[in-house]
Design a protein around this motif. Structure first.
Motif, mmCIF file in Angstrom:
data_model
loop_
_atom_site.group_PDB
_atom_site.id
_atom_site.type_symbol
_atom_site.label_atom_id
_atom_site.label_comp_id
_atom_site.label_asym_id
_atom_site.label_seq_id
_atom_site.Cartn_x
_atom_site.Cartn_y
_atom_site.Cartn_z
ATOM 1 N N GLN A 11 0.875 -1.205 -0.019
ATOM 2 C CA GLN A 11 0.094 0.051 0.100
ATOM 3 C C GLN A 11 0.905 1.261 0.191
ATOM 4 O OE1 GLN A 11 -2.692 -1.160 3.451
ATOM 5 N NE2 GLN A 11 -4.160 0.177 2.210
ATOM 6 N N PHE A 13 0.813 5.286 0.841
ATOM 7 C CA PHE A 13 -0.009 6.633 1.669
ATOM 8 C C PHE A 13 0.411 7.723 1.253
ATOM 9 C CE2 PHE A 13 -0.601 2.775 4.073
ATOM 10 C CZ PHE A 13 -1.910 2.568 4.708
ATOM 11 N N ILE A 76 -0.587 6.007 10.643
ATOM 12 C CA ILE A 76 -2.023 6.100 10.701
ATOM 13 C C ILE A 76 -2.818 5.595 9.371
ATOM 14 C CG2 ILE A 76 -4.328 7.594 11.098
ATOM 15 C CD1 ILE A 76 -2.247 7.276 13.792
ATOM 16 N N GLY A 77 -3.662 4.591 9.717
ATOM 17 C CA GLY A 77 -4.410 4.061 8.648
ATOM 18 C C GLY A 77 -5.916 4.218 8.500
ATOM 19 N N LYS A 78 -6.469 4.842 9.672
ATOM 20 C CA LYS A 78 -7.768 5.028 9.757
ATOM 21 C C LYS A 78 -8.003 6.231 10.456
ATOM 22 C CE LYS A 78 -11.399 2.933 12.652
ATOM 23 N NZ LYS A 78 -11.823 1.918 13.652
ATOM 24 N N LYS A 79 -9.012 7.206 9.908
ATOM 25 C CA LYS A 79 -9.117 8.563 10.405
ATOM 26 C C LYS A 79 -9.589 8.503 11.662
ATOM 27 C CE LYS A 79 -11.414 12.968 9.228
ATOM 28 N NZ LYS A 79 -12.036 13.699 8.062
ATOM 29 N N HIS A 91 -6.186 2.461 14.909
ATOM 30 C CA HIS A 91 -5.804 3.265 13.825
ATOM 31 C C HIS A 91 -4.514 3.180 13.230
ATOM 32 C CE1 HIS A 91 -9.473 5.664 14.638
ATOM 33 N NE2 HIS A 91 -9.543 4.825 15.681
ATOM 34 N N VAL A 93 -1.525 1.423 11.477
ATOM 35 C CA VAL A 93 -1.274 0.188 10.272
ATOM 36 C C VAL A 93 -0.031 -0.056 10.136
ATOM 37 C CG1 VAL A 93 -3.580 0.625 8.992
ATOM 38 C CG2 VAL A 93 -1.553 1.735 8.467
ATOM 39 N N ASP A 181 -5.599 11.912 10.230
ATOM 40 C CA ASP A 181 -5.945 11.367 8.854
ATOM 41 C C ASP A 181 -4.960 10.192 8.340
ATOM 42 O OD1 ASP A 181 -8.047 13.277 8.083
ATOM 43 O OD2 ASP A 181 -6.511 14.802 8.171
ATOM 44 N N GLU A 182 -5.630 9.124 7.706
ATOM 45 C CA GLU A 182 -5.034 8.358 6.902
ATOM 46 C C GLU A 182 -3.851 8.765 6.251
ATOM 47 O OE1 GLU A 182 -7.297 5.471 4.697
ATOM 48 O OE2 GLU A 182 -5.732 5.797 3.132
ATOM 49 N N GLY A 183 -2.630 8.350 6.451
ATOM 50 C CA GLY A 183 -1.396 8.818 6.125
ATOM 51 C C GLY A 183 -0.681 9.672 6.984
#
Ligand code: ZN
Length: 218
Positions: A11, A13, A76-79, A91, A93, A181-183
């Motif tokens: 993945q 990000f 962070i993978g989930k907001k 959250h 990842v 936030d994600e990323g």
């Protein structure tokens, strides 16, 4: 845009912000003569300061004392906003190796005047960052040895077990102020042994199970 990679899951990000915690290891607080903080010492590095493994650090001309700080990085993978400590690991990842480069002379001047730290912490190339390993690969992120050597000489050698604030508290406190936030990336503080780098130096940072990072100084 600045991207980081999470391997094994393949993945990519886009990085929004890098939220950093200062003064999280007692031995490092003492070496700089700082006080142990009650409230978390937080600052943000812009995504534009990321350089990858193999990258070159450019020390800005307004400093003559750039320090290395090896740190465990969280991806962070989930907001999330106001994430409760017990949900924090939902959250995260990935884990990575970061170096929070700091212009110590500039930071000292800014601190003395009560001015913000961005010019000491957020300049281009100020955040060498490895690829990330999936969080599931790391059984206990609070039991990882962190090392950093300069030209083959060991400078920093600490363990994430020595963090004063643990990851659930760090992320809960940060997310009470900043939506994560994600990323987004979180840096969790550095153990003792920080010190100067100069042109021509080769830095090797490593966190067991997580990975390694090699960068040079232009
Ligand atoms: Zn730091």
């Amino acid at each position: 845009m600045y991207h980081v990679h999470l391997f094994e899951k393949n993945q990519r990000f886009a990085v929004g912000k890098i939220v950093c915690l200062g003064r999280n290891y007692v031995d490092h607080i003492h070496e700089l003569g700082n006080e142990i903080p009650q409230e978390p010492v937080l600052f943000i590095k812009p995504a534009s300061c990321i350089i990858p493994d193999g990258g070159r650090i450019v020390i800005p001309p307004y400093s003559s004392d750039c320090h290395h700080e090896v740190e465990l990085a969280l991806l962070i993978g989930k907001k999330g906003k106001q994430i409760p400590p017990e949900n924090v690991f939902d959250h995260i990842v990935g884990y990575g190796v970061a170096i929070d480069l700091t212009l110590r002379d500039v930071q000292a001047k800014q601190k003395a005047k009560g001015l913000p730290w961005e010019i000491a912490k957020g300049f281009d190339t100020a955040c060498p960052l490895s690829d990330f390993v999936p969080a599931a690969n790391i059984a206990d992120p609070h039991a990882l040895q962190l090392t950093l050597s300069v030209n083959g000489v060991l400078r920093q050698n600490g363990n994430s077990a020595l963090m004063m604030r643990k990851i659930p508290q760090i992320v809960a406190e940060m997310s009470a102020i900043f939506t994560l936030d994600e990323g987004d990336i979180i840096l969790t503080g550095t153990p003792a042994g920080v010190g100067p780098i100069v042109s021509g130096d080769i830095l090797n940072a490593e966190i067991e199970q997580v990975g390694r990072l090699q960068v040079s100084v232009a």
